[in-house]
Design an enzyme around this catalytic site. Structure first.
Site, PDB file in Angstrom:
ATOM      1  N   TYR A   1      28.429  -5.060  50.555  1.00  0.00           N
ATOM      2  CA  TYR A   1      28.608  -3.823  51.322  1.00  0.00           C
ATOM      3  C   TYR A   1      27.545  -2.761  50.990  1.00  0.00           C
ATOM      4  CZ  TYR A   1      33.124  -5.272  53.306  1.00  0.00           C
ATOM      5  OH  TYR A   1      34.119  -5.906  54.027  1.00  0.00           O
TER       6      TYR A   1
ATOM      7  N   ASN B   1      42.157  -4.047  56.700  1.00  0.00           N
ATOM      8  CA  ASN B   1      41.960  -4.721  57.988  1.00  0.00           C
ATOM      9  C   ASN B   1      41.702  -6.228  57.892  1.00  0.00           C
ATOM     10  OD1 ASN B   1      39.364  -4.521  57.092  1.00  0.00           O
ATOM     11  ND2 ASN B   1      38.560  -3.394  58.855  1.00  0.00           N
TER      12      ASN B   1
ATOM     13  N   HIS C   1      36.678  -9.878  57.415  1.00  0.00           N
ATOM     14  CA  HIS C   1      35.296  -9.428  57.623  1.00  0.00           C
ATOM     15  C   HIS C   1      34.573 -10.436  58.504  1.00  0.00           C
ATOM     16  CE1 HIS C   1      31.097  -8.354  56.809  1.00  0.00           C
ATOM     17  NE2 HIS C   1      30.908  -9.648  56.682  1.00  0.00           N
TER      18      HIS C   1
ATOM     19  N   GLU D   1      24.392 -12.648  54.327  1.00  0.00           N
ATOM     20  CA  GLU D   1      25.720 -12.816  53.732  1.00  0.00           C
ATOM     21  C   GLU D   1      25.997 -14.277  53.356  1.00  0.00           C
ATOM     22  OE1 GLU D   1      28.248 -10.925  56.671  1.00  0.00           O
ATOM     23  OE2 GLU D   1      27.482  -8.938  56.146  1.00  0.00           O
TER      24      GLU D   1
HETATM   25  N1  UDP Z   1      36.200   0.896  56.039  1.00  0.00           N
HETATM   26  C1  UDP Z   1      37.091   1.849  55.541  1.00  0.00           C
HETATM   27  N2  UDP Z   1      37.095   3.093  56.102  1.00  0.00           N
HETATM   28  C2  UDP Z   1      36.272   3.439  57.121  1.00  0.00           C
HETATM   29  C3  UDP Z   1      35.366   2.473  57.622  1.00  0.00           C
HETATM   30  C4  UDP Z   1      35.372   1.206  57.058  1.00  0.00           C
HETATM   31  O1  UDP Z   1      37.854   1.575  54.626  1.00  0.00           O
HETATM   32  O2  UDP Z   1      36.329   4.582  57.593  1.00  0.00           O
HETATM   33  C5  UDP Z   1      36.202  -0.453  55.456  1.00  0.00           C
HETATM   34  C6  UDP Z   1      36.912  -1.460  56.359  1.00  0.00           C
HETATM   35  O3  UDP Z   1      37.617  -2.376  55.517  1.00  0.00           O
HETATM   36  C7  UDP Z   1      35.743  -2.135  57.048  1.00  0.00           C
HETATM   37  C8  UDP Z   1      34.701  -2.159  55.924  1.00  0.00           C
HETATM   38  O4  UDP Z   1      34.871  -0.891  55.293  1.00  0.00           O
HETATM   39  O5  UDP Z   1      36.083  -3.423  57.513  1.00  0.00           O
HETATM   40  C9  UDP Z   1      33.265  -2.314  56.362  1.00  0.00           C
HETATM   41  O6  UDP Z   1      32.978  -1.331  57.330  1.00  0.00           O
HETATM   42  P1  UDP Z   1      32.132  -1.687  58.631  1.00  0.00           P
HETATM   43  O7  UDP Z   1      31.782  -0.411  59.312  1.00  0.00           O
HETATM   44  O8  UDP Z   1      31.015  -2.612  58.262  1.00  0.00           O
HETATM   45  O9  UDP Z   1      33.226  -2.434  59.551  1.00  0.00           O
HETATM   46  P2  UDP Z   1      33.378  -3.980  59.940  1.00  0.00           P
HETATM   47  O10 UDP Z   1      31.998  -4.560  60.066  1.00  0.00           O
HETATM   48  O11 UDP Z   1      34.191  -4.637  58.846  1.00  0.00           O
HETATM   49  O12 UDP Z   1      34.124  -3.974  61.246  1.00  0.00           O
HETATM   50 MG    MG Z   2      30.394  -4.491  58.794  1.00  0.00          MG
END
Ligand code: UDP
Ligand code: MG
Length: 148
Positions: free
Chosen positions: A49, A112, A115, A126
């Protein structure tokens, strides 16, 4: 053919949703190229991340990903990256459409359950990070029933 990285997060594992989540991708027709259950080190979570390291939720996110075992998965197929994201649904389950994994099985953005790589480039990065040992190469017999 594209490969994409999918990870069932600790909440997905603890809630007994591993097979339900995996089923969505396999039923769609994607090929399994890698699958393992593992504990995630802080270093791996932070590297995975790293793009989000400046975000206020970064610390909590790393703690969440390290809070229990995850299931790391690589899937292969036509447009697997973008279609994988479509099957997963929007980041925030409050707006993930019903019928998507997040839309059907979770409620909060910080829990959620899954991933999925967001681009072909991130997928390559990744997969290298999570599967340094490499993938399993094979051609499922159903291939001609999935692709014309
Ligand atoms: N996340 C969070 N709060 C936020 C945005 C993201 O806790 O406001 C977490 C959530 O678990 C998310 C992960 O950070 O899946 C990675 O964020 P990303 O924007 O990459 O979303 P994704 O690619 O997982 O949809
Ligand atoms: Mg993401």
């Amino acid at each position: 053919m594209e490969t994409t990285f999918v990870m069932i997060k600790p909440d997905g594992v603890q809630r007994g949703l591993v097979t339900k989540i995996l089923e969505r991708f396999l039923a769609k027709g994607y090929t399994l190229r890698g699958l393992k259950m593992m504990n995630v080190s802080k270093q791996l979570a932070e590297t995975h991340y790293s793009d989000l390291s400046a975000k206020p939720f970064f610390g909590g996110l790393v703690e969440y990903i390290c809070s229990g075992p995850v299931v790391a998965i690589v899937l292969e197929g036509k447009a697997a990256v973008s279609q994988g994201r479509a099957l997963i649904g929007a980041t925030n389950p409050l707006v993930s459409a019903p019928g998507t994994i997040r839309g059907d099985f979770c409620i909060e953005v910080g829990r959620n359950i899954v991933h999925g790589s967001d681009s072909v480039e991130s997928a390559q990065r990744e997969i290298g990070l999570w599967f340094p040992e490499g993938l399993v190469d094979h051609t499922p017999v159903a291939q001609p029933w999935i692709y014309e």
